[in-house]
Every structure is written in structure tokens, then in C-alpha cells.
Write an enzyme that holds these catalytic residues in place. Structure first.
Site, PDB file in Angstrom:
ATOM      1  N   HIS A  88       0.824  -1.220   0.000  1.00  0.00           N
ATOM      2  CA  HIS A  88       0.000   0.000   0.000  1.00  0.00           C
ATOM      3  C   HIS A  88       0.858   1.270   0.000  1.00  0.00           C
ATOM      4  O   HIS A  88       0.545   2.251   0.670  1.00  0.00           O
ATOM      5  CB  HIS A  88      -0.941   0.009   1.205  1.00  0.00           C
ATOM      6  CG  HIS A  88      -1.982  -1.079   1.162  1.00  0.00           C
ATOM      7  ND1 HIS A  88      -3.147  -0.968   0.445  1.00  0.00           N
ATOM      8  CD2 HIS A  88      -2.015  -2.304   1.743  1.00  0.00           C
ATOM      9  CE1 HIS A  88      -3.868  -2.077   0.587  1.00  0.00           C
ATOM     10  NE2 HIS A  88      -3.194  -2.915   1.363  1.00  0.00           N
ATOM     11  N   ASP A  92      -0.413  -5.139   6.046  1.00  0.00           N
ATOM     12  CA  ASP A  92      -1.451  -6.001   5.494  1.00  0.00           C
ATOM     13  C   ASP A  92      -1.285  -6.136   3.979  1.00  0.00           C
ATOM     14  O   ASP A  92      -0.639  -5.316   3.339  1.00  0.00           O
ATOM     15  CB  ASP A  92      -2.842  -5.443   5.809  1.00  0.00           C
ATOM     16  CG  ASP A  92      -3.092  -4.093   5.154  1.00  0.00           C
ATOM     17  OD1 ASP A  92      -2.178  -3.237   5.213  1.00  0.00           O
ATOM     18  OD2 ASP A  92      -4.173  -3.880   4.583  1.00  0.00           O
ATOM     19  N   GLU A  93      -1.889  -7.174   3.449  1.00  0.00           N
ATOM     20  CA  GLU A  93      -2.051  -7.382   2.011  1.00  0.00           C
ATOM     21  C   GLU A  93      -0.764  -7.212   1.202  1.00  0.00           C
ATOM     22  O   GLU A  93      -0.737  -6.530   0.174  1.00  0.00           O
ATOM     23  CB  GLU A  93      -3.139  -6.453   1.466  1.00  0.00           C
ATOM     24  CG  GLU A  93      -4.524  -6.773   2.022  1.00  0.00           C
ATOM     25  CD  GLU A  93      -5.619  -5.970   1.353  1.00  0.00           C
ATOM     26  OE1 GLU A  93      -6.648  -6.553   1.011  1.00  0.00           O
ATOM     27  OE2 GLU A  93      -5.437  -4.741   1.189  1.00  0.00           O
ATOM     28  N   VAL A  94       0.305  -7.849   1.645  1.00  0.00           N
ATOM     29  CA  VAL A  94       1.495  -7.918   0.804  1.00  0.00           C
ATOM     30  C   VAL A  94       1.175  -8.839  -0.372  1.00  0.00           C
ATOM     31  O   VAL A  94       0.853 -10.009  -0.189  1.00  0.00           O
ATOM     32  CB  VAL A  94       2.707  -8.441   1.593  1.00  0.00           C
ATOM     33  CG1 VAL A  94       3.887  -8.694   0.651  1.00  0.00           C
ATOM     34  CG2 VAL A  94       3.100  -7.458   2.684  1.00  0.00           C
ATOM     35  N   ASP A 104      -2.522  -9.815   9.067  1.00  0.00           N
ATOM     36  CA  ASP A 104      -1.909 -10.476   7.917  1.00  0.00           C
ATOM     37  C   ASP A 104      -0.444 -10.809   8.150  1.00  0.00           C
ATOM     38  O   ASP A 104       0.060 -11.817   7.625  1.00  0.00           O
ATOM     39  CB  ASP A 104      -1.980  -9.580   6.673  1.00  0.00           C
ATOM     40  CG  ASP A 104      -3.344  -8.989   6.411  1.00  0.00           C
ATOM     41  OD1 ASP A 104      -3.986  -8.524   7.377  1.00  0.00           O
ATOM     42  OD2 ASP A 104      -3.755  -8.949   5.234  1.00  0.00           O
TER      43      ASP A 104
END
Length: 595
Positions: A275, A346-348, A397
Site C-alpha cells: 500500500h 497487510d495485504e502484501v 496479515d
């Protein structure tokens, strides 16, 4: 406030009925159906018979202590004095007349006592208070609290007990109150769409009215970097949407100060290492897959470059990454006194890192893994956060993701808090069982942006034959359907946990991710649904018999929504006005059963 005129006698009966209903379902319930509305409902409230009301004296005042170590109480007292002097709230719904008596003696003052005037606003601070409005011709009410922050909660309660043009208040009322959970928060994403400072301040004000105490500011993301930093001015200069869409150091100071004055902590989040596409304008060399199409044509979902349009992740193998990230953390740590620092994580997305030549080389020539790369990043940046005496907060995550994650041994439970957002109570169980403290933000219950469709411009799921099954039953968004206030209210965030594990749950946050939200829809998108969570976190969602009280809460939340509107918070309605004017007529006598 746009008032709905009702007869004066009906106003009195309305207030009485509301307070009686409030008391009837409180922890110290009486046999009487008890109507003045306080939201969130206090832990314990009683109103002695005969039910009596008094007026506030024209010279009514607060008698409060002052201390050079904490001027926030003085600011709160002045604010609530202005509110009580000007609000003149008239209840919306009407009921049958209930007998009450009127005290001939106006209430002259509210005396405030605080045990510890210097207690800082941090997680776990004592927010308890007691409020006594005596009967028998007494001229002074009493508010006692352990800290300034508890006194603020008591002032809010007192303000909600006052109503009408003549500023009436019930007397013979005793309230003992304290929150179930110390963390009662709201997350606002200001990267995907920008929110002016005034929108943020209005939101913090609304949070204070609902006894919420944490504003989680998700400041940056791949879409924009609106935060001006002294050590890294290029990030906002090249990453913000425009010159008028930035937050200056002075803006941050204003938000933080406003938060303290309203008893609301401001927790910053700068999401890394994913992000971070908005960093590429200033530092293109340290961002992988920047400005790429998020899901390349012909590629399977597993090879996407981001979870949604807006690509870019920090490259943990580039030495410059840690110089820049260190400067960012150091600046933010100095701008936000709050002890919690949210590092995101989060969300790698594997595809984004795999697209970079240096990472490709690491994976092929050194037999490395993406999880090792993420762990390298955490090992180098977590110490920077803790060096500022901050508690690091990360999204779940970082240790629970199925593909790229870090060995939990990297994170000390003493210095780390995890925030859940997937799999409802299951992930809360996994983290608390491992010994970690947890903030709950399960998307299934607490994501307020869900159910408004998706923002892809050519999404073919909306082009279906009219005879096909309803593929839009989830509201067209990945996290649909829309989270109703009842869904929010009824969520038991400690479901399935042992008593020890329950003690590790700090509280909860509702979240507004802003792909399809900005200041124009902010109030209605958030309120009164966030108020539903606020009561569940303050005094619970069950009555003294352990039964869910959402049915009883409906009329109270309805009334509270109108009062919030009168206070400048444009909360959306939850029922037709007719329902408030006709109590019980909008209920069902038959339970709805899943088919």
C-alpha cells in the site's frame, strides 16, 4: 436542529418514558418501565420514585477543579456548558402520559471532582464515573471520576439528561458507569479520497458524544500520501492529490489537540510495506510495481499486482528504503504523542514483489522466500517504532496471511498489538490464544463501506440477463452486504474465547475505507452505525438476563440519531419517523427464520 413540534405535555411524558425504558433494561433495573435517553446506555442507572424533574437555573454552572497539568477538563466543561445552554433538545417520539412531579427548586450547579487530574489519555486509563442528581430540593448535582477522561464521559451523560426549552432534568437519578472495553474506535482512510480537517474534527466530536475514544487515522496508502513530513517533504509534494489535499504539521497538531479536548486518542497509521504506491513519485527506486495495471490481462488472480487498482510496495532489499521509512516513522512519532503506532503490514501481494528484478534475483539465486523479505522489513523497522517507546500495532496479515507472513517469534506480546479483519472471531481466537493483545475490526461486521457496489469501471458482473440469479446479493462489493446497525450491534467480539483470551481483547474499531466515500457522505455512512458499536463496547449488547437487547435499543438509537442531527452530525435515519410516533408498531410479532 429541525424540530418536530409536539405538545409540551407530550414532551414531558416522552422524556419520562425514555428514561424509564433506559432504567428498566439497565444493570440495576427496577420493576418500572423506565424514558430520558442516554447513549451509550450506562452500566447502572436508577431513578427514585416519585419520578421528579427540575429545571436548570438560569445561572446554572459547573464547579470543577483546575490543574496546570491538565487543561483538557476546563475545555470540556466550557464546551458542555455551551451545549447545555443552547441545545434545547425535544424528544421525537410520544407516549401515553406518565405521572411525574416537578421540583420547585432549580438545579444550580454540577459539582465535579476528579481523583487524578494528571492521568494521561492512554489505553487502559480509568474512564469510570458516578453521577448523582439528588432529589429533595437539592440544588447541586455531583459528578465524581477517577480521571479527567472519566469526567468527560460523565459530562456527556449529564448533557443527554437535559432536554427542552426550559432545560429540564430528572432528579433522584443515580448513575454508576464504566466501559467494558478500553478501546472503542473508528478508522478513517484519508488516502483513497481526501477529507478536509473540519470533517475529521466533526467526526471526533461525534465520537466523543458516543463515548468512543480512539480515532485510527489511516493517513496514507497507494493512492495518495497527503501527510506533510518535515524530513521527507517530497512524499506529500509528489504523492498527494494536490496542494489543497494535504495535512500540514499544524493540521495534525490541531487534530491531536482536538482529540485530547474530547477524550479521543489519535492513532496514526502509515501502511507499509504494501500500500505504498504513492511513495513512488518521490522515491521510484524503492517501490516495486509502481503505476502498473493492477491485474494484468491474461494473468490469474494469484499473479495480480495489488488487491485493487493502485499498485506499489516498498522494496525491503533496497538500502534506501530504510532511510526513508526511518525518517517517516521518526517524524510521525514526534507529531503524534499517542503511545500506539500502527505500522500496517497487510495485504502484501506476491506478484508485486516478484515483478522486481532485485527480488527475482534473491528468490532464484539465494533460494529466498517472500516471507523472508517481509521478515527482513519488519526486523529493521519494528525497532524504530519501539525506540520511540511506542507499542506497534499491525494488521493480522503479518503473521496469519496464507502466503507471505512473518514468524510470530519476531513479535513480542509486550510490545505488539494485532488488529483483526478477517474470519470473524476465528482470527481473534488464533491471536489471543497465542498471547497477543487484539483490536477487533472484522469486516463481516464492522466495515462500514461494504455493500455500496465496487469501483471498477468495467465490471461485467453487473451485466447479467434479467432472468439470471441475483449475483448482486452482496451489494456488488467483496465485503457485502451492507452492515446494518443491528449487525454491528449484535457482534460478540469475544465469542468462543476463554476468560484469559477475553482479557487480551482491547476492544474494537469500525472502519470506513474510502474508495467510495468522502466528506460529502461521511456522516451518513458512519452514523448511527458506529454508535451501535459504541454502546456494545461500552455497556454491552445484552440485558441483565444475558439476552440481546437490540429490540429495546431500536427506539433509543432512533431518538439518539435525531439528537445527533441536532448536534450537527448528519446521521442517516434507521426508521420512518412514523415508527417513533407509534412505538411498537414497526416491530414484528413473528420471528424471522432463515429459509
Amino acid at each position: 436542529m429541525t424540530s418536530h413540534p409536539i405538545a409540551t405535555s407530550h414532551v414531558f411524558s416522552t422524556i419520562l418514558t425514555a428514561l424509564l425504558l433506559l432504567i428498566h433494561s439497565s444493570a440495576t433495573a427496577t420493576a418500572t418501565a423506565l424514558p430520558v435517553n442516554v447513549w451509550p446506555k450506562p452500566t447502572s442507572i436508577s431513578w427514585s420514585s416519585p419520578y421528579t424533574i427540575a429545571t436548570l437555573s438560569p445561572t446554572f454552572q459547573f464547579d470543577s477543579p483546575s490543574s496546570p497539568s491538565n487543561h483538557y477538563l476546563s475545555a470540556a466543561v466550557a464546551r458542555y456548558h455551551r451545549l447545555i445552554s443552547s441545545e434545547r433538545h425535544r424528544p421525537i417520539y410520544d407516549t401515553t402520559t406518565t405521572n411525574f412531579s416537578t421540583s420547585p427548586t432549580p438545579l444550580q450547579s454540577l459539582s465535579i471532582s476528579v481523583v487524578d487530574l494528571a492521568a494521561p489519555l492512554i489505553h487502559g486509563v480509568d474512564e469510570s464515573y458516578t453521577l448523582s442528581i439528588p432529589n429533595h430540593s437539592a440544588t447541586a448535582a455531583n459528578l465524581s471520576a477517577a480521571t479527567v477522561w472519566g469526567a468527560m464521559r460523565g459530562l456527556e451523560t449529564f448533557s443527554q439528561l437535559v432536554w427542552g426549552g426550559r432545560r429540564r432534568v430528572p432528579v433522584g437519578v443515580e448513575i454508576r458507569d464504566a466501559p467494558l472495553f478500553g478501546h472503542r474506535g473508528f478508522l478513517l482512510d484519508t488516502s483513497r479520497n481526501f477529507y478536509p480537517v473540519e470533517d475529521i474534527l466533526r467526526t471526533i466530536k461525534a465520537m466523543s458524544h458516543n463515548k468512543m475514544n480512539v480515532f485510527h487515522w489511516h493517513i496514507t496508502d497507494s493512492h495518495s500520501f497527503p501527510l506533510e513530513l518535515p524530513s521527507e517533504p517530497g512524499l506529500a509534494a509528489k504523492g498527494a492529490y494536490g496542494r489543497g489535499m494535504r495535512y500540514s504539521v499544524a493540521d495534525v497538531g490541531r487534530v491531536v489537540q482536538y482529540g485530547y479536548e474530547h477524550g479521543v486518542r489519535v492513532v496514526p497509521e502509515v501502511d507499509t510495506p504494501a500500500h505504498t504506491g504513492s511513495w513512488a513519485g518521490a522515491y521510484p527506486d524503492i517501490i516495486t510495481c509502481a503505476d502498473k495495471f493492477w491485474w494484468p490481462a491474461g494473468s490469474p488472480w494469484a499473479d495480480r499486482l495489488a488487491a485493487e487498482p493502485g499498485t506499489g510496495q516498498l522494496n525491503p532489499l533496497h538500502p534506501k528504503t530504510y532511510e526513508v521509512v526511518g525518517n517517516v516513522i521518526n517524524d510521525i512519532a514526534s507529531m503524534f504523542p499517542e503511545p500506539f503506532f500502527h505500522g500496517g503490514a497487510d495485504e502484501v501481494t506476491p506478484g508485486c514483489w516478484k515483478a522486481d528484478p532485485s527480488i527475482q534475483s534473491f528468490l532464484s539465486q539465494q533460494n529466498g522466500t517472500l516471507s523472508q523479505i517481509l521478515e527482513t522489513f519488519i526486523n529493521k523497522t519494528l525497532p524504530i517504532i519501539t525506540s520511540h517507546n511506542k507499542t506497534a500495532v499491525y494488521w493480522e496479515d503479518v503473521i496469519l496471511a496464507p502466503d507471505v507472513k512473518v514468524n510470530p517469534a519476531v513479535f513480542s506480546p509486550e510490545h505488539t498489538v494485532f488488529q483483526t479483519w478477517n474470519n470473524g472471531p476465528n482470527n481473534t481466537k488464533l491471536l489471543t490464544a497465542a498471547g497477543y493483545r487484539v483490536i477487533v475490526s472484522s469486516w463481516e461486521f464492522y466495515y462500514l463501506d461494504c455493500g455500496h457496489g465496487d469501483f471498477l469501471g468495467n465490471d461485467s458482473q453487473y451485466d447479467r440477463p434479467p432472468t439470471s440469479s441475483d449475483v448482486d446479493s452482496n451489494g456488488g462489493s467483496w465485503c457485502g452486504p451492507y452492515k446494518t446497525w443491528q449487525k454491528v450491534y449484535n457482534y460478540d467480539i469475544t465469542h468462543g474465547l476463554s476468560e484469559v483470551e477475553k482479557g487480551r481483547v482491547l476492544g474494537a474499531e469500525v472502519a470506513l475505507w474510502s474508495e467510495q466515500a468522502d466528506g460529502a457522505v461521511l456522516d451518513a455512512r458512519v452514523w448511527p452505525r458506529a454508535a451501535a458499536m459504541a454502546e456494545a463496547m461500552w455497556s454491552g449488547n445484552r440485558d441483565e438476563k444475558g439476552i440481546k437487547r437490540y429490540a429495546e435499543a431500536t427506539d433509543r438509537l432512533n431518538e439518539w440519531r435525531y439528537r445527533m442531527v441536532g448536534r450537527g452530525i448528519m446521521a442517516e435515519p434507521i426508521q420512518p419517523l412514523w415508527c417513533l410516533r407509534n412505538p411498537g408498531m414497526c416491530n414484528t410479532v413473528k420471528p424471522f427464520v432463515a429459509q
